[in-house]
Scaffold this motif. Structure first.
Motif, mmCIF file in Angstrom:
data_model
loop_
_atom_site.group_PDB
_atom_site.id
_atom_site.type_symbol
_atom_site.label_atom_id
_atom_site.label_comp_id
_atom_site.label_asym_id
_atom_site.label_seq_id
_atom_site.Cartn_x
_atom_site.Cartn_y
_atom_site.Cartn_z
ATOM 1 N N ASP A 1 -3.343 12.789 3.638
ATOM 2 C CA ASP A 1 -2.165 12.520 4.273
ATOM 3 C C ASP A 1 -1.395 11.255 3.322
ATOM 4 O OD1 ASP A 1 0.169 12.804 5.790
ATOM 5 O OD2 ASP A 1 -0.668 11.706 7.594
ATOM 6 N N PRO A 2 -1.026 11.409 2.368
ATOM 7 C CA PRO A 2 -0.638 10.308 1.550
ATOM 8 C C PRO A 2 0.957 10.148 1.907
ATOM 9 C CG PRO A 2 -0.623 12.417 0.134
ATOM 10 C CD PRO A 2 -1.432 12.594 1.229
ATOM 11 N N LEU A 3 1.328 8.771 1.679
ATOM 12 C CA LEU A 3 2.508 8.250 1.862
ATOM 13 C C LEU A 3 3.360 8.472 0.835
ATOM 14 C CD1 LEU A 3 2.112 4.853 3.614
ATOM 15 C CD2 LEU A 3 3.382 7.014 4.706
ATOM 16 N N SER A 4 4.626 9.140 0.878
ATOM 17 C CA SER A 4 5.702 8.897 -0.217
ATOM 18 C C SER A 4 6.442 7.537 -0.369
ATOM 19 C CB SER A 4 7.072 9.972 0.159
ATOM 20 O OG SER A 4 7.574 9.299 1.325
ATOM 21 N N ALA A 5 6.800 7.349 -1.294
ATOM 22 C CA ALA A 5 7.153 6.001 -1.852
ATOM 23 C C ALA A 5 8.094 5.396 -0.609
ATOM 24 C CB ALA A 5 8.116 5.911 -3.099
ATOM 25 N N ASP A 6 9.033 6.347 -0.082
ATOM 26 C CA ASP A 6 10.120 5.750 0.847
ATOM 27 C C ASP A 6 9.105 5.320 2.360
ATOM 28 O OD1 ASP A 6 12.324 5.928 -0.861
ATOM 29 O OD2 ASP A 6 12.927 7.668 -0.045
ATOM 30 N N ASP A 7 8.253 6.332 2.403
ATOM 31 C CA ASP A 7 7.549 6.204 3.689
ATOM 32 C C ASP A 7 6.612 4.960 3.571
ATOM 33 O OD1 ASP A 7 8.637 8.516 4.571
ATOM 34 O OD2 ASP A 7 6.937 9.718 4.598
ATOM 35 N N ALA A 8 6.051 4.688 2.448
ATOM 36 C CA ALA A 8 5.191 3.401 2.186
ATOM 37 C C ALA A 8 5.956 2.161 2.579
ATOM 38 C CB ALA A 8 4.643 3.472 0.971
ATOM 39 N N GLU A 9 7.308 2.205 2.146
ATOM 40 C CA GLU A 9 7.981 1.141 2.355
ATOM 41 C C GLU A 9 8.220 0.773 4.136
ATOM 42 O OE1 GLU A 9 9.027 -1.245 0.279
ATOM 43 O OE2 GLU A 9 8.988 -0.129 -1.436
ATOM 44 N N ARG A 10 8.383 1.967 4.855
ATOM 45 C CA ARG A 10 8.576 1.889 6.257
ATOM 46 C C ARG A 10 7.441 1.506 6.926
ATOM 47 N NH1 ARG A 10 12.449 4.013 8.559
ATOM 48 N NH2 ARG A 10 11.201 5.060 9.979
ATOM 49 N N VAL A 11 6.086 2.092 6.408
ATOM 50 C CA VAL A 11 5.013 1.620 7.073
ATOM 51 C C VAL A 11 4.731 0.155 6.839
ATOM 52 C CG1 VAL A 11 2.303 2.264 7.147
ATOM 53 C CG2 VAL A 11 4.057 3.922 6.970
ATOM 54 N N LEU A 12 5.064 -0.281 5.494
ATOM 55 C CA LEU A 12 4.705 -1.821 5.324
ATOM 56 C C LEU A 12 5.408 -2.531 6.305
ATOM 57 C CD1 LEU A 12 3.631 -3.867 3.261
ATOM 58 C CD2 LEU A 12 6.001 -3.970 2.036
ATOM 59 N N ALA A 13 6.817 -2.339 6.555
ATOM 60 C CA ALA A 13 7.763 -2.997 7.451
ATOM 61 C C ALA A 13 7.096 -2.977 8.997
ATOM 62 C CB ALA A 13 9.013 -2.463 7.578
ATOM 63 N N ALA A 14 6.494 -1.642 9.085
ATOM 64 C CA ALA A 14 5.758 -1.671 10.510
ATOM 65 C C ALA A 14 4.567 -2.559 10.783
ATOM 66 C CB ALA A 14 5.485 -0.021 10.866
ATOM 67 N N TYR A 15 3.933 -2.679 9.661
ATOM 68 C CA TYR A 15 2.776 -3.760 9.643
ATOM 69 C C TYR A 15 3.178 -5.195 9.790
ATOM 70 C CZ TYR A 15 -1.121 -0.419 9.444
ATOM 71 O OH TYR A 15 -2.164 0.555 9.736
ATOM 72 N N ALA A 16 4.336 -5.547 9.561
ATOM 73 C CA ALA A 16 4.582 -6.937 9.540
ATOM 74 C C ALA A 16 4.429 -7.664 10.844
ATOM 75 C CB ALA A 16 6.234 -7.172 9.278
ATOM 76 N N PRO A 17 4.576 -7.053 12.213
ATOM 77 C CA PRO A 17 4.204 -7.729 13.331
ATOM 78 C C PRO A 17 2.777 -7.947 13.406
ATOM 79 C CG PRO A 17 5.604 -6.006 13.829
ATOM 80 C CD PRO A 17 5.202 -5.515 12.411
ATOM 81 N N ILE A 18 1.811 -7.241 12.703
ATOM 82 C CA ILE A 18 0.354 -7.611 12.529
ATOM 83 C C ILE A 18 0.283 -9.139 11.804
ATOM 84 C CG2 ILE A 18 -1.649 -7.123 11.443
ATOM 85 C CD1 ILE A 18 -1.257 -4.355 11.738
ATOM 86 N N ALA A 19 1.177 -9.166 10.892
ATOM 87 C CA ALA A 19 0.944 -10.601 10.248
ATOM 88 C C ALA A 19 1.505 -11.645 10.982
ATOM 89 C CB ALA A 19 1.833 -10.621 8.882
ATOM 90 N N THR A 20 2.918 -11.472 11.604
ATOM 91 C CA THR A 20 3.534 -12.311 12.492
ATOM 92 C C THR A 20 2.657 -12.859 13.829
ATOM 93 O OG1 THR A 20 4.738 -10.617 13.305
ATOM 94 C CG2 THR A 20 5.851 -12.125 11.650
ATOM 95 N N ALA A 21 1.891 -11.814 14.248
ATOM 96 C CA ALA A 21 0.969 -12.071 15.352
ATOM 97 C C ALA A 21 -0.211 -12.654 15.006
ATOM 98 C CB ALA A 21 0.278 -10.604 16.081
ATOM 99 N N LEU A 22 -0.718 -12.921 13.609
ATOM 100 C CA LEU A 22 -1.563 -13.798 13.213
ATOM 101 C C LEU A 22 -1.103 -15.016 12.817
ATOM 102 C CD1 LEU A 22 -3.751 -10.862 10.996
ATOM 103 C CD2 LEU A 22 -4.351 -12.219 13.310
ATOM 104 N N ARG A 23 0.118 -15.441 13.285
ATOM 105 C CA ARG A 23 0.886 -16.688 12.711
ATOM 106 C C ARG A 23 1.116 -16.753 11.171
ATOM 107 N NH1 ARG A 23 -3.000 -20.924 16.490
ATOM 108 N NH2 ARG A 23 -2.782 -19.731 18.345
ATOM 109 N N VAL A 24 1.265 -15.778 10.574
ATOM 110 C CA VAL A 24 2.147 -15.692 9.377
ATOM 111 C C VAL A 24 3.423 -15.492 9.831
ATOM 112 C CG1 VAL A 24 2.544 -14.493 7.099
ATOM 113 C CG2 VAL A 24 0.094 -14.333 8.516
#
Length: 282
Positions: free
Chosen positions: A137-160
């Motif tokens: 189930d590979p990501l397209s280039a556009d979808d990879a950008e959106r998933v990367l943005a969706a993972y940002a709260p993981i970093a901020t929850a870890l105090r990044v």
């Protein structure tokens, strides 16, 4: 099967880089939420942990401040709880997960260093992306950008800091390529790997699954890191890895989408039960 491979997550809403308080993706973005809730990245959980502890500071912290030897599967379960809570959960889910992380890191030297926590979050995104690509189930280039943005709260929850995450997949990939050569597998990391991949005290069903887990975990590692850990990787190991990948792909294709998304809610319920027990003790 209801996956992003059959219903692209691109083009429905414009993804932004969320800060700690933002929720991403939006509630209406059903296709993206389904992709994020899919349990396929569970197969890459061991890979993510081995990448994380190859940072010597992270490896030392895990080795000295956890009961990995007795309950190695617990760290993976807690990691998955955290990811599901922050990426697809409610504000309450995120708060509970963040509280667990803060409690666990309170006595760990270096645990709140931004570079360390950015690396931990990066391994989760990269491992999820790799798992989906490997198992069908590979990501397209556009979808990879959106998933990367969706993972940002993981970093901020870890105090990044919010601006400490990545504005694009190109920026992420450049960071990844710069960081991999700096990793160093220490004795701490090797000790954790022994406990993780050869658990002595895990339930029987966990130990029964470990041969497949070891094949997938070792096969998904970057080659240089695989050498540092000392894993054998010759023609026989490569053939075994390819066979396991074909098996998992075949099984995944047969499983309904709702089943693939079931572990997330179950883990979140388990997280809240654990939180209630902690609250009752205090």
């Amino acid at each position: 099967m209801e996956t992003a491979g059959r219903a692209s997550v691109a083009g429905r809403t414009r993804a932004s880089r969320p800060s700690r308080g933002d929720r991403a993706p939006s509630r209406g973005d059903r296709a993206l939420r389904r992709w994020l809730a899919d349990s396929t990245p569970v197969a890459a959980g061991g890979r993510a942990i081995l990448l994380q502890i190859a940072d010597p500071v992270v490896g030392a912290g895990v080795r000295r401040h956890s009961d990995f030897a007795c309950r190695p599967q617990q760290r993976l379960a807690h990691t998955l709880m955290f990811v599901y809570a922050v990426v697809i959960g409610t504000e309450r889910d995120t708060a509970v997960a963040a509280a667990f992380v803060d409690r666990a890191h309170r006595t760990v030297a270096g645990a709140d260093e931004v570079d360390r926590q950015r690396w931990v979050a990066a391994t989760l995104f990269d491992s999820a992306r790799d798992a989906h690509a490997l198992f069908g189930d590979p990501l397209s280039a556009d979808d990879a950008e959106r998933v990367l943005a969706a993972y940002a709260p993981i970093a901020t929850a870890l105090r990044v800091p919010a601006d400490g995450w990545f504005a694009s997949v190109t920026a992420f990939d450049a960071y990844w390529e710069r960081t991999l050569p700096t990793l160093r597998v220490t004795d701490d990391a090797r000790g954790i790997v022994r406990d993780l991949l050869h658990p002595r005290f895990a339930p029987l069903w966990v130990r029964a699954a470990m041969p497949l887990v070891r094949v997938v975990t070792v096969g998904m590692l970057p080659e240089a890191l695989r050498r540092q850990y000392g894993f054998p990787w010759g023609p026989r190991e490569r053939r075994r890895f390819r066979r396991v990948v074909r098996l998992v792909r075949g099984l995944r294709a047969l499983v309904p989408g709702w089943v693939l998304r079931l572990p997330g809610p179950l883990l979140l319920r388990a997280m809240h039960r654990t939180a209630a027990r902690y609250a009752h003790r205090t």
